[in-house]
Design an enzyme around this catalytic site. Sequence first.
Site, PDB file in Angstrom:
ATOM      1  N   LYS A 266      11.987  -3.826  -4.604  1.00  0.00           N
ATOM      2  CA  LYS A 266      10.541  -4.076  -4.669  1.00  0.00           C
ATOM      3  C   LYS A 266      10.177  -4.633  -6.038  1.00  0.00           C
ATOM      4  O   LYS A 266      10.454  -4.022  -7.062  1.00  0.00           O
ATOM      5  CB  LYS A 266       9.770  -2.773  -4.409  1.00  0.00           C
ATOM      6  N   ASP A 271       0.803  -3.517 -10.071  1.00  0.00           N
ATOM      7  CA  ASP A 271       0.146  -2.998  -8.871  1.00  0.00           C
ATOM      8  C   ASP A 271      -1.204  -2.379  -9.233  1.00  0.00           C
ATOM      9  O   ASP A 271      -1.284  -1.230  -9.659  1.00  0.00           O
ATOM     10  CB  ASP A 271       1.042  -1.950  -8.189  1.00  0.00           C
ATOM     11  N   LYS A 278      -6.835   0.952  -7.556  1.00  0.00           N
ATOM     12  CA  LYS A 278      -6.434   2.252  -8.097  1.00  0.00           C
ATOM     13  C   LYS A 278      -7.427   2.701  -9.168  1.00  0.00           C
ATOM     14  O   LYS A 278      -8.100   1.879  -9.774  1.00  0.00           O
ATOM     15  CB  LYS A 278      -5.042   2.144  -8.748  1.00  0.00           C
ATOM     16  N   ARG A 352       5.564  -1.971   0.920  1.00  0.00           N
ATOM     17  CA  ARG A 352       6.170  -2.069   2.245  1.00  0.00           C
ATOM     18  C   ARG A 352       5.896  -3.434   2.881  1.00  0.00           C
ATOM     19  O   ARG A 352       6.690  -3.916   3.691  1.00  0.00           O
ATOM     20  CB  ARG A 352       5.690  -0.909   3.130  1.00  0.00           C
TER      21      ARG A 352
END
Length: 503
Positions: A266, A271, A278, A352
């Site tokens: 990954k 992120d 977040k 994912r």
Amino acid sequence: MEITLQKGDFTTVEAEAFVLFHFEQDDRLLETTAAVNDAVGSIIGQVIEAGDFRGEHLEHFLLYSQEPLATKRILLMGLGKREKFSAHALREAAAQSLRTLRDRRQPRAVLPIPLDSKFPLDLEDTAEACVLGGMLGQYQFTELRTRERDKIKDFDSLIILAQKETTELVGSIDRATAMAEGINLARDLVTLPPNLATPTMLAERAKDVAAQFGMNFHVIQKAEAEKLGMGSFLAVAQGSEEPGLMVVMEYEPSGEDKPPVVLVGKGITFDSGGISIKPAKDMDRMKHDMAGAAAVIGTMQTVAALNLPLRVVGLVPLTENLPSGKAYKPGDVIQSLSGLNIEVINTDAEGRMILADALTYAERYQPQAIVDLATLTGACVIALGDNVAGLMSNNDTLQARVEAAGEKSGEKVWPLPLWDSYFELLKSNIADLKNVDGRKAGAITAAVFLKQFVPEGVPWAHLDIAGCAWEEKGSPLVPKGASGMGVHLLIRMLQEWEPLGRD
Ligand code: BES
Ligand code: MN
Ligand code: ZN
């Protein structure tokens, strides 16, 4: 750190310190330690007899040597109890020794291979462990410090002293160096900040590795990804101005025609969570969301450096996950490379999404096995804590190999179940599956999601390294920060690889 191998007399070799090992409460000294002890008027024996040094694991005691030794000091380092001893314990002891000396600004040491008829490891494994431990424990990232005074002075020289024939030990030292360099490369890539370590920059670094070690290298850019139909990867990438890309590295030793093992990592270079953003606290830490990618690049380098007789392919999807006017949204339905339609519930479950397409892409290699590494879920950290990777697999043999490799490397992995019944949680009202459910069994549902994209019949193992890719406190072998988790484990697994059939 310069590593040299010397044969011969311990009295004439010159450095700031001699490192000598001792087992906890062992009534006899290791033969090397005993030889030095005899030469220096039994001062080591006295320290132990007085109870000032017991030899507990990583306990140390520094004393001044004397004639005829040319080296000024002796660092006694504890190996712990004999029954608990392992190569990992020795790597830690070597790391701790050099760290102690470095911190005392004594950056030149002699480490005699503990020659002893009763030493639990053979000569080669011992030398390997000493060098690997030493190199891993010394790791620091200084690329972005401009003031010399903020850098710890590197260890200058480590002399491995062997009493016996040294030729076979050259191989051990080279092996250890190749492993440490792969692990430390992964650490560097993870530590680099996200404004520098963009997908493009990481692809450049991977390209350098491929060129240096004679691997095939290819980058799948947006146009090609679109043509292939990598919708799931592209959905994540579309929110960022930085182009997303997938790196393909192929190590193909001549004469090996069996299908390869494919490694997938990954590579989210930052992120933010995307539209499902977040919280601000610790968001900077999400630069390490490409630790799986870094581990694959580091492993590929070492595999090639070691000339392993096995084809290995590294697939590294790289992109940022950011919110923007173009970003993918909760509610979107995305067609993946496999053809399956994914309903996006949460854009923060982006790992994912990109791995799904990479796993499908792996099918073109007809692989013997696929192993993926990903900082995939906070749920895995809740389940297993900071220092343990979650292991999920569709194949018992492969799972056992990953577990055995973890035992050898000292990286902790622990299995979680992967029953198909968990798929209930991922059923979508309108598409083939959704990318998340609630919080229940979060590490497992993420793996069950990935499993839908693993090519039919291929043994596959997934390591969720969300907790262990970043070391919070620092330990002998892993200085605080990027751990390089996975490289050592994968190398141990690939070193002993036996052909594995598809179901
Ligand atoms: N990169 C994170 C997971 C993560 C968390 C890695 C902490 C390292 C430390 C991942 O992309 C993520 O955001 N996962 C979500 C999944 C959720 C939306 C189902 C999580 O764990 O909260
Ligand atoms: Mn996320
Ligand atoms: Zn992530």
